[in-house]
Design an enzyme around this catalytic site. Structure first.
Site, PDB file in Angstrom:
ATOM      1  N   LYS A 114       8.245  75.526  17.590  1.00 24.30           N
ATOM      2  CA  LYS A 114       8.369  76.711  18.450  1.00 24.30           C
ATOM      3  C   LYS A 114       7.160  77.610  18.344  1.00 24.30           C
ATOM      4  O   LYS A 114       6.765  78.233  19.324  1.00 24.30           O
ATOM      5  CB  LYS A 114       9.641  77.504  18.116  1.00 24.30           C
ATOM      6  CG  LYS A 114      10.890  76.822  18.629  1.00 24.30           C
ATOM      7  CD  LYS A 114      12.036  77.803  18.813  1.00 24.30           C
ATOM      8  CE  LYS A 114      13.248  77.113  19.401  1.00 24.30           C
ATOM      9  NZ  LYS A 114      14.422  77.964  19.464  1.00 24.30           N
ATOM     10  N   LYS A 196      13.070  65.056  22.390  1.00 23.89           N
ATOM     11  CA  LYS A 196      14.470  65.489  22.482  1.00 23.89           C
ATOM     12  C   LYS A 196      14.771  66.142  23.826  1.00 23.89           C
ATOM     13  O   LYS A 196      13.931  66.879  24.342  1.00 23.89           O
ATOM     14  CB  LYS A 196      14.691  66.495  21.336  1.00 23.89           C
ATOM     15  CG  LYS A 196      16.104  66.897  21.093  1.00 23.89           C
ATOM     16  CD  LYS A 196      16.175  68.068  20.108  1.00 23.89           C
ATOM     17  CE  LYS A 196      15.837  69.376  20.773  1.00 23.89           C
ATOM     18  NZ  LYS A 196      16.179  70.586  20.015  1.00 23.89           N
ATOM     19  N   LYS A 199      16.503  72.373  26.746  1.00 27.60           N
ATOM     20  CA  LYS A 199      16.686  73.250  27.907  1.00 27.60           C
ATOM     21  C   LYS A 199      15.352  73.750  28.459  1.00 27.60           C
ATOM     22  O   LYS A 199      15.286  74.200  29.590  1.00 27.60           O
ATOM     23  CB  LYS A 199      17.637  74.403  27.566  1.00 27.60           C
ATOM     24  CG  LYS A 199      17.468  75.021  26.203  1.00 27.60           C
ATOM     25  CD  LYS A 199      18.723  75.788  25.784  1.00 27.60           C
ATOM     26  CE  LYS A 199      18.779  76.000  24.275  1.00 27.60           C
ATOM     27  NZ  LYS A 199      20.060  76.369  23.758  1.00 27.60           N
TER      28      LYS A 199
HETATM   29  P1  TYM Z   1      20.588  74.962  19.696  1.00 30.82           P
HETATM   30  O1  TYM Z   1      21.077  76.147  20.439  1.00 30.82           O
HETATM   31  O2  TYM Z   1      19.165  74.558  19.885  1.00 30.82           O
HETATM   32  O3  TYM Z   1      21.448  73.682  19.979  1.00 30.82           O
HETATM   33  C1  TYM Z   1      22.852  73.720  19.907  1.00 30.82           C
HETATM   34  C2  TYM Z   1      23.436  72.474  19.300  1.00 30.82           C
HETATM   35  O4  TYM Z   1      23.177  71.343  20.132  1.00 30.82           O
HETATM   36  C3  TYM Z   1      22.501  70.347  19.406  1.00 30.82           C
HETATM   37  N1  TYM Z   1      21.516  69.732  20.298  1.00 30.82           N
HETATM   38  C4  TYM Z   1      21.406  68.419  20.511  1.00 30.82           C
HETATM   39  N2  TYM Z   1      22.101  67.378  20.023  1.00 30.82           N
HETATM   40  C5  TYM Z   1      21.759  66.158  20.458  1.00 30.82           C
HETATM   41  N3  TYM Z   1      20.736  65.916  21.330  1.00 30.82           N
HETATM   42  C6  TYM Z   1      20.018  66.934  21.831  1.00 30.82           C
HETATM   43  N4  TYM Z   1      19.035  66.691  22.693  1.00 30.82           N
HETATM   44  C7  TYM Z   1      20.347  68.258  21.435  1.00 30.82           C
HETATM   45  N5  TYM Z   1      19.859  69.487  21.754  1.00 30.82           N
HETATM   46  C8  TYM Z   1      20.589  70.371  21.057  1.00 30.82           C
HETATM   47  C9  TYM Z   1      21.830  71.080  18.240  1.00 30.82           C
HETATM   48  O5  TYM Z   1      21.594  70.217  17.160  1.00 30.82           O
HETATM   49  C10 TYM Z   1      22.859  72.134  17.935  1.00 30.82           C
HETATM   50  O6  TYM Z   1      23.890  71.617  17.123  1.00 30.82           O
HETATM   51  N6  TYM Z   1      19.889  76.990  15.185  1.00 30.82           N
HETATM   52  C11 TYM Z   1      20.881  76.442  16.091  1.00 30.82           C
HETATM   53  C12 TYM Z   1      21.969  77.432  16.453  1.00 30.82           C
HETATM   54  C13 TYM Z   1      22.640  78.042  15.288  1.00 30.82           C
HETATM   55  C14 TYM Z   1      23.593  77.428  14.442  1.00 30.82           C
HETATM   56  C15 TYM Z   1      23.982  78.394  13.503  1.00 30.82           C
HETATM   57  C16 TYM Z   1      24.129  76.128  14.410  1.00 30.82           C
HETATM   58  C17 TYM Z   1      22.492  79.332  14.840  1.00 30.82           C
HETATM   59  N7  TYM Z   1      23.300  79.520  13.778  1.00 30.82           N
HETATM   60  C18 TYM Z   1      24.894  78.134  12.466  1.00 30.82           C
HETATM   61  C19 TYM Z   1      25.064  75.865  13.395  1.00 30.82           C
HETATM   62  C20 TYM Z   1      25.429  76.829  12.457  1.00 30.82           C
HETATM   63  C21 TYM Z   1      20.179  75.998  17.355  1.00 30.82           C
HETATM   64  O7  TYM Z   1      19.087  76.415  17.674  1.00 30.82           O
HETATM   65  O8  TYM Z   1      20.896  75.163  18.147  1.00 30.82           O
END
Ligand code: TYM
Length: 331
Positions: A114, A196, A199
């Protein structure tokens, strides 16, 4: 809450929800909601680590709640809330930041990616993002954190921080385990199957609210390879392997079953079939989200009640932590 084991997870409302976050995270949450006491959060404080348009962030946070429910998460069974409504997240994050090393945060791959992407705006918030994520999890003494593969490193750091705190002050935090699905943990971009699905790449990404014709177009254009066999081999055939994963996660079939189904049929048949499976998977979710979004009062009642229940649990942990580090009790 009961004596069941506890789960915490969240998604950033920094963009519309994608097929990747559905298959890597939400689908698993739905499957776990009966067996565990669950908290599912809309992590808006994480979202502002990169610049957001305020009106979009507000709209997407509500939409995300509606989508959680439309995907099958039951607000009666689970605590569903918005992170900024529970100030204990920020409070615990400050304390945990004092038990986290600069070097540890520097090694986080998401920070490296990022900060390369937003080179003109590398904020302290982006750097300390994993500390806030650790606070999210540890506040609720979560046993497990269902996430996609890309979040595993953050959950491991959370364990390290919790272990260090427990070592200094005695048992305070439950050490959480990452819970990564066997299939769908890393859905790849349809435009570039070596990166990956995310969004920030709208062409390679399917959004949960995409219309059927857009979904079909994206799958028909998906990058594959110059062979013809529908065969699972991520190293040699990343595009086809990714489509097989999507197809199987959407339909519940095994990879072998799908390979047999499309044996000798070529990509011209396979790609639209994957598109159709995803259209059917997402249709009820989209329709239910649209219906729920018309009922703002209901959504408000869900996130208000969620925040109240979350605060109750969060306060218990925070009070314990403040006492252990030596803060004077408020009385
Ligand atoms: P975020 O918002 O980027 O993504 C949300 C969740 O979706 C999963 N994910 C994917 N899984 C498979 N293939 C993909 N292409 C893909 N893109 C996204 C991510 O692994 C995630 O589970 N830091 C976290 C958000 C967060 C969080 C937490 C998660 C903040 N606090 C506490 C768990 C516990 C994040 O950026 O996810």
């Amino acid at each position: 809450m009961s004596e069941k084991k506890r789960i915490f997870s969240g998604i950033q409302p920094s963009g519309d929800l994608t097929l990747g976050s559905y298959m890597g995270a939400i689908k698993n949450w739905v499957a776990l909601q009966d067996e565990y006491d669950c908290l599912f959060c809309i992590v808006d404080m994480h979202a502002i680590t990169v610049r957001q348009v305020p009106a979009d962030l507000r709209r997407r946070s509500l939409e995300q709640l509606a989508q959680y429910i439309a995907c099958g998460l039951d607000p009666k069974k689970n605590i569903m809330f918005i992170q900024s409504h529970v100030p204990q997240h920020a409070e615990l994050s400050w304390v945990l930041g004092c038990y986290t090393q600069f070097g540890e945060l520097s090694r986080m791959t998401q920070f490296k990616d990022k900060s390369a992407k937003h080179a003109d705006n590398i904020t302290a918030g982006l750097f300390t993002y994993p500390v806030l994520m650790a606070a999210d999890i540890l506040l609720y003494q979560a046993d497990a954190v269902p996430v996609g593969e890309d979040q595993k490193q953050h959950v491991e750091l959370c364990r390290d921080i919790a272990g260090r705190f427990n070592y200094v002050y005695g048992d305070t935090f439950t050490l959480p385990e990452p819970f990564i699905p066997k299939m769908g943990a890393r859905i790849m971009s349809l435009g570039d199957p070596t990166s990956k699905m995310s969004k920030s790449d709208p062409d390679g990404c399917v959004f949960l609210m995409d219309k059927p014709e857009d979904i079909m177009r994206k799958f028909k254009r998906a990058v594959t390879d110059c062979e013809t066999a529908v065969r699972y081999d991520p190293a040699a055939k990343p595009g086809i392997s990714n489509l097989l994963t999507v197809y199987c996660t959407a339909t519940g079939k095994t990879i072998e079953e799908a390979e047999q189904e499309f044996a000798g049929q070529g990509y011209g048949v396979f790609k639209p079939a994957v598109g159709e499976a995803v259209v059917e998977l997402l249709r009820p979710i989209r329709e239910e989200t649209e219906r729920l979004l018309k009922d703002k009062a209901y959504l408000e009642s869900v996130y208000k009640e969620g925040a109240e229940r979350a605060q109750y649990l969060a306060n218990k942990t925070l009070r314990k932590v403040y006492k252990k580090v030596g803060f004077v009790a408020r009385g």
